[in-house]
Design a protein around this motif. Structure first.
Motif, PDB file in Angstrom:
ATOM      1  N   GLU A  39       0.812  -1.211   0.000  1.00 57.18           N
ATOM      2  CA  GLU A  39       0.000   0.000   0.000  1.00 57.18           C
ATOM      3  C   GLU A  39       0.849   1.267   0.000  1.00 57.18           C
ATOM      4  O   GLU A  39       0.425   2.308  -0.508  1.00 57.18           O
ATOM      5  N   SER A  40       2.039   1.175   0.580  1.00 58.15           N
ATOM      6  CA  SER A  40       2.883   2.347   0.736  1.00 58.15           C
ATOM      7  C   SER A  40       4.295   1.908   1.087  1.00 58.15           C
ATOM      8  O   SER A  40       4.570   0.715   1.279  1.00 58.15           O
ATOM      9  N   ARG A  41       5.180   2.872   1.186  1.00 57.94           N
ATOM     10  CA  ARG A  41       6.551   2.605   1.639  1.00 57.94           C
ATOM     11  C   ARG A  41       6.532   2.031   3.046  1.00 57.94           C
ATOM     12  O   ARG A  41       7.270   1.091   3.367  1.00 57.94           O
ATOM     13  N   GLY A  42       5.685   2.573   3.901  1.00 55.56           N
ATOM     14  CA  GLY A  42       5.573   2.064   5.264  1.00 55.56           C
ATOM     15  C   GLY A  42       5.089   0.628   5.306  1.00 55.56           C
ATOM     16  O   GLY A  42       5.553  -0.171   6.128  1.00 55.56           O
ATOM     17  N   ASP A  43       4.155   0.289   4.423  1.00 55.23           N
ATOM     18  CA  ASP A  43       3.652  -1.076   4.347  1.00 55.23           C
ATOM     19  C   ASP A  43       4.772  -2.033   3.934  1.00 55.23           C
ATOM     20  O   ASP A  43       4.896  -3.134   4.473  1.00 55.23           O
ATOM     21  N   LEU A  44       5.591  -1.599   2.984  1.00 62.65           N
ATOM     22  CA  LEU A  44       6.752  -2.405   2.575  1.00 62.65           C
ATOM     23  C   LEU A  44       7.679  -2.640   3.758  1.00 62.65           C
ATOM     24  O   LEU A  44       8.110  -3.776   4.009  1.00 62.65           O
ATOM     25  N   PHE A  45       7.974  -1.585   4.507  1.00 66.76           N
ATOM     26  CA  PHE A  45       8.864  -1.722   5.655  1.00 66.76           C
ATOM     27  C   PHE A  45       8.279  -2.675   6.704  1.00 66.76           C
ATOM     28  O   PHE A  45       9.005  -3.450   7.327  1.00 66.76           O
ATOM     29  N   ASN A  46       6.964  -2.619   6.894  1.00 73.56           N
ATOM     30  CA  ASN A  46       6.331  -3.495   7.879  1.00 73.56           C
ATOM     31  C   ASN A  46       6.392  -4.965   7.475  1.00 73.56           C
ATOM     32  O   ASN A  46       6.394  -5.846   8.333  1.00 73.56           O
ATOM     33  N   GLN A  47       6.451  -5.217   6.166  1.00 73.09           N
ATOM     34  CA  GLN A  47       6.502  -6.595   5.689  1.00 73.09           C
ATOM     35  C   GLN A  47       7.926  -7.095   5.450  1.00 73.09           C
ATOM     36  O   GLN A  47       8.147  -8.296   5.280  1.00 73.09           O
ATOM     37  N   LEU A  48       8.876  -6.168   5.446  1.00 68.39           N
ATOM     38  CA  LEU A  48      10.254  -6.517   5.093  1.00 68.39           C
ATOM     39  C   LEU A  48      10.919  -7.441   6.108  1.00 68.39           C
ATOM     40  O   LEU A  48      11.432  -8.507   5.741  1.00 68.39           O
ATOM     41  N   LEU A  49      10.922  -7.051   7.368  1.00 73.81           N
ATOM     42  CA  LEU A  49      11.606  -7.856   8.382  1.00 73.81           C
ATOM     43  C   LEU A  49      10.999  -9.253   8.524  1.00 73.81           C
ATOM     44  O   LEU A  49      11.749 -10.243   8.547  1.00 73.81           O
ATOM     45  N   PRO A  50       9.652  -9.395   8.607  1.00 71.02           N
ATOM     46  CA  PRO A  50       9.095 -10.747   8.682  1.00 71.02           C
ATOM     47  C   PRO A  50       9.476 -11.623   7.486  1.00 71.02           C
ATOM     48  O   PRO A  50       9.760 -12.812   7.648  1.00 71.02           O
ATOM     49  N   ALA A  51       9.506 -11.027   6.296  1.00 70.69           N
ATOM     50  CA  ALA A  51       9.840 -11.798   5.095  1.00 70.69           C
ATOM     51  C   ALA A  51      11.301 -12.231   5.101  1.00 70.69           C
ATOM     52  O   ALA A  51      11.627 -13.403   4.867  1.00 70.69           O
ATOM     53  N   VAL A  52      12.190 -11.284   5.377  1.00 68.19           N
ATOM     54  CA  VAL A  52      13.622 -11.596   5.399  1.00 68.19           C
ATOM     55  C   VAL A  52      13.952 -12.491   6.597  1.00 68.19           C
ATOM     56  O   VAL A  52      14.726 -13.441   6.487  1.00 68.19           O
ATOM     57  N   GLY A  53      13.343 -12.195   7.723  1.00 68.93           N
ATOM     58  CA  GLY A  53      13.618 -12.966   8.935  1.00 68.93           C
ATOM     59  C   GLY A  53      13.159 -14.403   8.861  1.00 68.93           C
ATOM     60  O   GLY A  53      13.759 -15.287   9.485  1.00 68.93           O
TER      61      GLY A  53
ATOM     62  N   ALA B 176       6.384  -4.317  13.275  1.00 69.12           N
ATOM     63  CA  ALA B 176       6.973  -5.500  12.640  1.00 69.12           C
ATOM     64  C   ALA B 176       8.132  -6.038  13.478  1.00 69.12           C
ATOM     65  O   ALA B 176       8.282  -7.255  13.648  1.00 69.12           O
ATOM     66  N   TYR B 177       8.944  -5.138  14.008  1.00 65.88           N
ATOM     67  CA  TYR B 177      10.080  -5.531  14.841  1.00 65.88           C
ATOM     68  C   TYR B 177       9.600  -6.286  16.080  1.00 65.88           C
ATOM     69  O   TYR B 177      10.113  -7.364  16.402  1.00 65.88           O
ATOM     70  N   ASN B 178       8.623  -5.719  16.776  1.00 63.70           N
ATOM     71  CA  ASN B 178       8.124  -6.343  18.006  1.00 63.70           C
ATOM     72  C   ASN B 178       7.474  -7.691  17.729  1.00 63.70           C
ATOM     73  O   ASN B 178       7.655  -8.649  18.490  1.00 63.70           O
ATOM     74  N   GLU B 179       6.731  -7.778  16.629  1.00 66.57           N
ATOM     75  CA  GLU B 179       6.083  -9.046  16.277  1.00 66.57           C
ATOM     76  C   GLU B 179       7.115 -10.103  15.907  1.00 66.57           C
ATOM     77  O   GLU B 179       7.019 -11.261  16.314  1.00 66.57           O
ATOM     78  N   TYR B 180       8.114  -9.690  15.135  1.00 65.19           N
ATOM     79  CA  TYR B 180       9.161 -10.623  14.720  1.00 65.19           C
ATOM     80  C   TYR B 180       9.945 -11.120  15.934  1.00 65.19           C
ATOM     81  O   TYR B 180      10.195 -12.322  16.084  1.00 65.19           O
ATOM     82  N   LEU B 181      10.342 -10.203  16.807  1.00 64.18           N
ATOM     83  CA  LEU B 181      11.103 -10.586  17.988  1.00 64.18           C
ATOM     84  C   LEU B 181      10.282 -11.491  18.898  1.00 64.18           C
ATOM     85  O   LEU B 181      10.791 -12.475  19.439  1.00 64.18           O
ATOM     86  N   ALA B 182       9.003 -11.179  19.060  1.00 67.49           N
ATOM     87  CA  ALA B 182       8.127 -12.018  19.883  1.00 67.49           C
ATOM     88  C   ALA B 182       8.033 -13.427  19.304  1.00 67.49           C
ATOM     89  O   ALA B 182       8.027 -14.418  20.047  1.00 67.49           O
TER      90      ALA B 182
END
Length: 200
Positions: A58-72, A124-130
């Motif tokens: 949807e946006s640059r922010g949406d990309l950032f929110n999906q980036l860490l979970p995908a890469v992680g 995204a960071y908090n969800e990934y770390l959790a």
């Protein structure tokens, strides 16, 4: 006569496009950070149009929110493969820490994606770390059932999981990334795990 090439399905093309954008975003963030990563540069690096970008994000922010979970998720899969079917906690951690360092050495972008996400994509960071800590705590509880980590209650094992997870990150960034050989850091990490696992 050459056999006809099998056409990719729409779903397959969509997966490949999204993967290309995620990979391009990871490389861009790895080089310039989240703040310097623009949609234009990500799409250019991926070889895709701006219009296609908005089909997946949807946006640059949406990309950032999906980036860490995908890469992680790739890192999680790698660590899972290495630590499965091991005889004890020490062996599992020895394989996992080596795989962790090797993975980061092969793709330098992942560390910056992870570290800066805390500021630029905190949800995204908090969800990934959790998610990481849930998985790690589950592994430690299973090892406790097998006779290791007997000094710690189940609740305390969550603290142990947090400590060891963050130690991996800091050990790599502070020592292993700039060292010609990271074996000594891996050895220290394994010694720490062994002391915790075998404590009476």
């Amino acid at each position: 006569m050459k056999p006809a090439r099998k056409r990719r399905s729409w779903e397959q093309r969509a997966r490949e496009n999204r993967e290309s954008l995620i990979n391009a975003a990871a490389k861009t963030v790895g080089e310039k950070g989240y703040e310097g990563a623009t949609i234009a540069e990500v799409t250019s690096r991926a070889g895709l149009s701006l219009g296609l970008f908005y089909q997946y994000f949807e946006s640059r922010g949406d990309l950032f929110n999906q980036l860490l979970p995908a890469v992680g998720s790739r890192l999680i899969a790698t660590l899972g493969q290495e630590s499965s079917s091991v005889k004890d906690a020490v062996e599992g951690e020895k394989r996992a820490i080596r795989a962790y360092f090797d993975y980061l050495d092969s793709d330098k972008s992942i560390m910056r994606v992870f570290k800066e996400a805390e500021v630029y994509a905190p949800d995204a960071y908090n969800e990934y770390l959790a998610n990481i800590l849930r998985r790690y705590s589950k592994v430690l509880r299973r090892q406790k059932e097998q006779g290791e980590f007997q000094k710690f209650s189940e609740k305390e094992l969550e603290v142990v999981a947090t400590m060891l997870t963050m130690a991996r990150v800091e050990f790599y960034e502070r020592f292993a990334e700039s060292d010609e050989s990271s074996e000594w850091i891996c050895d220290i990490f394994v010694k720490i795990v062994e002391a915790l696992a075998k404590a009476k």
